[in-house]
Design an enzyme around this catalytic site. Structure first.
Site, PDB file in Angstrom:
ATOM      1  N   LYS A 171      -4.219  -4.444  -8.197  1.00  0.00           N
ATOM      2  CA  LYS A 171      -4.006  -4.343  -9.647  1.00  0.00           C
ATOM      3  C   LYS A 171      -2.957  -5.350 -10.133  1.00  0.00           C
ATOM      4  O   LYS A 171      -2.213  -5.923  -9.328  1.00  0.00           O
ATOM      5  CB  LYS A 171      -3.574  -2.918  -9.981  1.00  0.00           C
ATOM      6  CG  LYS A 171      -4.669  -1.869  -9.752  1.00  0.00           C
ATOM      7  CD  LYS A 171      -4.156  -0.491 -10.163  1.00  0.00           C
ATOM      8  CE  LYS A 171      -5.251   0.558 -10.115  1.00  0.00           C
ATOM      9  NZ  LYS A 171      -4.760   1.859 -10.603  1.00  0.00           N
TER      10      LYS A 171
ATOM     11  N   TYR B 278     -13.314   1.854 -16.529  1.00  0.00           N
ATOM     12  CA  TYR B 278     -12.664   3.167 -16.497  1.00  0.00           C
ATOM     13  C   TYR B 278     -13.271   4.155 -17.507  1.00  0.00           C
ATOM     14  O   TYR B 278     -12.591   5.078 -17.945  1.00  0.00           O
ATOM     15  CB  TYR B 278     -11.167   3.012 -16.749  1.00  0.00           C
ATOM     16  CG  TYR B 278     -10.375   2.579 -15.527  1.00  0.00           C
ATOM     17  CD1 TYR B 278     -10.261   3.408 -14.408  1.00  0.00           C
ATOM     18  CD2 TYR B 278      -9.722   1.360 -15.492  1.00  0.00           C
ATOM     19  CE1 TYR B 278      -9.531   3.019 -13.291  1.00  0.00           C
ATOM     20  CE2 TYR B 278      -8.983   0.957 -14.369  1.00  0.00           C
ATOM     21  CZ  TYR B 278      -8.895   1.805 -13.277  1.00  0.00           C
ATOM     22  OH  TYR B 278      -8.169   1.431 -12.176  1.00  0.00           O
TER      23      TYR B 278
ATOM     24  N   PHE C 238      -3.782   9.132 -20.670  1.00  0.00           N
ATOM     25  CA  PHE C 238      -3.292   7.866 -20.128  1.00  0.00           C
ATOM     26  C   PHE C 238      -4.266   6.700 -20.334  1.00  0.00           C
ATOM     27  O   PHE C 238      -3.984   5.567 -19.943  1.00  0.00           O
ATOM     28  CB  PHE C 238      -2.974   8.019 -18.633  1.00  0.00           C
ATOM     29  CG  PHE C 238      -4.154   8.442 -17.783  1.00  0.00           C
ATOM     30  CD1 PHE C 238      -5.025   7.491 -17.267  1.00  0.00           C
ATOM     31  CD2 PHE C 238      -4.394   9.783 -17.492  1.00  0.00           C
ATOM     32  CE1 PHE C 238      -6.114   7.862 -16.489  1.00  0.00           C
ATOM     33  CE2 PHE C 238      -5.478  10.162 -16.706  1.00  0.00           C
ATOM     34  CZ  PHE C 238      -6.339   9.201 -16.205  1.00  0.00           C
TER      35      PHE C 238
ATOM     36  N   ARG D 190      -9.190   5.618   0.579  1.00  0.00           N
ATOM     37  CA  ARG D 190      -8.376   6.553  -0.222  1.00  0.00           C
ATOM     38  C   ARG D 190      -7.222   7.082   0.629  1.00  0.00           C
ATOM     39  O   ARG D 190      -6.104   7.239   0.142  1.00  0.00           O
ATOM     40  CB  ARG D 190      -9.221   7.724  -0.739  1.00  0.00           C
ATOM     41  CG  ARG D 190     -10.332   7.357  -1.709  1.00  0.00           C
ATOM     42  CD  ARG D 190      -9.871   7.042  -3.095  1.00  0.00           C
ATOM     43  NE  ARG D 190      -9.349   8.179  -3.816  1.00  0.00           N
ATOM     44  CZ  ARG D 190      -9.063   8.174  -5.118  1.00  0.00           C
ATOM     45  NH1 ARG D 190      -9.255   7.076  -5.842  1.00  0.00           N
ATOM     46  NH2 ARG D 190      -8.574   9.235  -5.708  1.00  0.00           N
TER      47      ARG D 190
ATOM     48  N   THR E 194      -2.657   9.184  -6.309  1.00  0.00           N
ATOM     49  CA  THR E 194      -2.424   8.402  -7.537  1.00  0.00           C
ATOM     50  C   THR E 194      -0.935   8.222  -7.819  1.00  0.00           C
ATOM     51  O   THR E 194      -0.489   7.135  -8.182  1.00  0.00           O
ATOM     52  CB  THR E 194      -3.092   9.129  -8.735  1.00  0.00           C
ATOM     53  OG1 THR E 194      -4.421   9.487  -8.355  1.00  0.00           O
ATOM     54  CG2 THR E 194      -3.136   8.240  -9.958  1.00  0.00           C
TER      55      THR E 194
ATOM     56  N   ARG F   5       0.308   2.899  -1.508  1.00  0.00           N
ATOM     57  CA  ARG F   5       0.982   3.263  -2.768  1.00  0.00           C
ATOM     58  C   ARG F   5       2.395   3.780  -2.516  1.00  0.00           C
ATOM     59  O   ARG F   5       3.323   3.455  -3.256  1.00  0.00           O
ATOM     60  CB  ARG F   5       0.139   4.291  -3.532  1.00  0.00           C
ATOM     61  CG  ARG F   5      -1.052   3.657  -4.255  1.00  0.00           C
ATOM     62  CD  ARG F   5      -2.005   4.702  -4.777  1.00  0.00           C
ATOM     63  NE  ARG F   5      -2.977   4.161  -5.742  1.00  0.00           N
ATOM     64  CZ  ARG F   5      -4.021   4.840  -6.175  1.00  0.00           C
ATOM     65  NH1 ARG F   5      -4.256   6.073  -5.752  1.00  0.00           N
ATOM     66  NH2 ARG F   5      -4.848   4.297  -7.043  1.00  0.00           N
TER      67      ARG F   5
ATOM     68  N   ASN G  32       0.215   1.541  -9.956  1.00  0.00           N
ATOM     69  CA  ASN G  32       0.152   2.024  -8.572  1.00  0.00           C
ATOM     70  C   ASN G  32      -0.544   1.042  -7.612  1.00  0.00           C
ATOM     71  O   ASN G  32      -1.097   1.431  -6.597  1.00  0.00           O
ATOM     72  CB  ASN G  32      -0.433   3.433  -8.521  1.00  0.00           C
ATOM     73  CG  ASN G  32      -1.807   3.506  -9.128  1.00  0.00           C
ATOM     74  OD1 ASN G  32      -2.370   2.482  -9.513  1.00  0.00           O
ATOM     75  ND2 ASN G  32      -2.350   4.697  -9.230  1.00  0.00           N
TER      76      ASN G  32
ATOM     77  N   HIS H 169      -6.477   0.003  -6.502  1.00  0.00           N
ATOM     78  CA  HIS H 169      -7.544   0.958  -6.843  1.00  0.00           C
ATOM     79  C   HIS H 169      -8.446   1.152  -5.639  1.00  0.00           C
ATOM     80  O   HIS H 169      -8.672   0.204  -4.876  1.00  0.00           O
ATOM     81  CB  HIS H 169      -8.387   0.399  -8.005  1.00  0.00           C
ATOM     82  CG  HIS H 169      -9.680   1.143  -8.222  1.00  0.00           C
ATOM     83  ND1 HIS H 169      -9.750   2.282  -8.985  1.00  0.00           N
ATOM     84  CD2 HIS H 169     -10.929   0.929  -7.735  1.00  0.00           C
ATOM     85  CE1 HIS H 169     -11.007   2.737  -8.969  1.00  0.00           C
ATOM     86  NE2 HIS H 169     -11.741   1.934  -8.215  1.00  0.00           N
TER      87      HIS H 169
ATOM     88  N   GLU I  96     -19.134   0.557  -8.808  1.00  0.00           N
ATOM     89  CA  GLU I  96     -17.976  -0.315  -9.013  1.00  0.00           C
ATOM     90  C   GLU I  96     -18.158  -1.666  -8.313  1.00  0.00           C
ATOM     91  O   GLU I  96     -17.738  -2.695  -8.829  1.00  0.00           O
ATOM     92  CB  GLU I  96     -16.708   0.388  -8.515  1.00  0.00           C
ATOM     93  CG  GLU I  96     -16.335   1.574  -9.399  1.00  0.00           C
ATOM     94  CD  GLU I  96     -15.121   2.353  -8.899  1.00  0.00           C
ATOM     95  OE1 GLU I  96     -14.766   3.363  -9.523  1.00  0.00           O
ATOM     96  OE2 GLU I  96     -14.522   1.956  -7.878  1.00  0.00           O
TER      97      GLU I  96
HETATM   98  N1  UDP Z   1      -3.254   6.843 -14.358  1.00  0.00           N
HETATM   99  C1  UDP Z   1      -2.112   6.938 -15.149  1.00  0.00           C
HETATM  100  N2  UDP Z   1      -1.615   8.189 -15.411  1.00  0.00           N
HETATM  101  C2  UDP Z   1      -2.168   9.326 -14.935  1.00  0.00           C
HETATM  102  C3  UDP Z   1      -3.316   9.224 -14.128  1.00  0.00           C
HETATM  103  C4  UDP Z   1      -3.831   7.974 -13.854  1.00  0.00           C
HETATM  104  O1  UDP Z   1      -1.583   5.929 -15.613  1.00  0.00           O
HETATM  105  O2  UDP Z   1      -1.657  10.421 -15.215  1.00  0.00           O
HETATM  106  C5  UDP Z   1      -3.825   5.512 -14.058  1.00  0.00           C
HETATM  107  C6  UDP Z   1      -3.481   5.012 -12.660  1.00  0.00           C
HETATM  108  O3  UDP Z   1      -3.337   3.596 -12.708  1.00  0.00           O
HETATM  109  C7  UDP Z   1      -4.702   5.437 -11.876  1.00  0.00           C
HETATM  110  C8  UDP Z   1      -5.820   5.179 -12.884  1.00  0.00           C
HETATM  111  O4  UDP Z   1      -5.238   5.573 -14.133  1.00  0.00           O
HETATM  112  O5  UDP Z   1      -4.842   4.708 -10.675  1.00  0.00           O
HETATM  113  C9  UDP Z   1      -7.096   5.943 -12.656  1.00  0.00           C
HETATM  114  O6  UDP Z   1      -6.796   7.315 -12.518  1.00  0.00           O
HETATM  115  P1  UDP Z   1      -7.449   8.193 -11.359  1.00  0.00           P
HETATM  116  O7  UDP Z   1      -7.190   9.623 -11.688  1.00  0.00           O
HETATM  117  O8  UDP Z   1      -8.853   7.768 -11.168  1.00  0.00           O
HETATM  118  O9  UDP Z   1      -6.557   7.822 -10.087  1.00  0.00           O
HETATM  119  P2  UDP Z   1      -6.942   7.024  -8.762  1.00  0.00           P
HETATM  120  O10 UDP Z   1      -8.376   7.328  -8.439  1.00  0.00           O
HETATM  121  O11 UDP Z   1      -6.701   5.569  -9.041  1.00  0.00           O
HETATM  122  O12 UDP Z   1      -5.995   7.554  -7.721  1.00  0.00           O
HETATM  123 MG    MG Z   2     -10.065   7.076  -9.657  1.00  0.00          MG
END
Ligand code: UDP
Ligand code: MG
Length: 140
Positions: free
Chosen positions: A10, A50, A58, A86, A92, A103, A113, A116, A127
């Site tokens: 990212k 997204y 968010f 993952r 996250t 992370r 973070n 992705h 994706e």
């Molecule tokens: N994100 C954020 N605040 C939140 C949750 C998510 O800014 O409370 C952002 C963060 O960059 C995250 C992305 O949105 O990686 C996508 O969210 P997701 O829940 O899909 O998390 P991920 O799959 O990336 O762990």
């Molecule tokens: Mg996600």
């Protein structure tokens, strides 16, 4: 069984010069990079990528952030790639991520973070197709 996932280094990863470290981390975990490119997502790109998060609190800031600078999407291959990646990156919120995950080691906060990873095989396929036509995915 699907053995591919989509990763994105990212904007905060590139901004903080962590690109080499992140790629090294990924390779050391046994993932093979089958495709990789650098690009700068527009807000419209981020909105499409997204779309599942539309309406969440968010979301708007996420679009701002993901279009704030270049990023590096890549296709990674490994057995059980989606789950394995993952696990390698952690949750996250980096503060809650397990020790020695990407992370936990490098992410700034919940939004910035660093990386992705697709969350299911179905999403991985979508994706990957979002960023890479078949001819850009290497066979080696
Ligand atoms: N994100 C954020 N605040 C939140 C949750 C998510 O800014 O409370 C952002 C963060 O960059 C995250 C992305 O949105 O990686 C996508 O969210 P997701 O829940 O899909 O998390 P991920 O799959 O990336 O762990
Ligand atoms: Mg996600």
């Amino acid at each position: 069984m699907n053995d591919k996932t989509l990763a994105i280094l990212k904007p905060d990863c590139l901004e903080r010069n962590l690109t080499g470290i992140a790629i090294d981390f990924i390779l050391n975990k046994g993932f093979k990079i089958k495709a990789m490119k650098m690009l700068h997502m527009s807000k419209a790109d981020a909105e499409r990528f997204y779309a599942v998060h539309k309406g969440k609190p968010f979301y708007d800031e996420l679009l701002e952030y993901m279009s704030s600078g270049p990023c590096i999407p890549m296709v990674l291959e490994k057995e059980n790639a989606v789950e394995a990646f993952r696990e390698a990156i952690g949750t996250t919120d980096p503060r809650k991520a397990a020790e020695n995950t990407l992370r936990r080691l490098y992410a700034k906060n919940m939004q910035r973070n660093t990386v992705h990873g697709s969350d299911s095989e179905e999403n991985a396929q979508k994706e990957i197709a979002f960023f890479f036509p078949l001819k850009e995915i290497m066979l080696y």
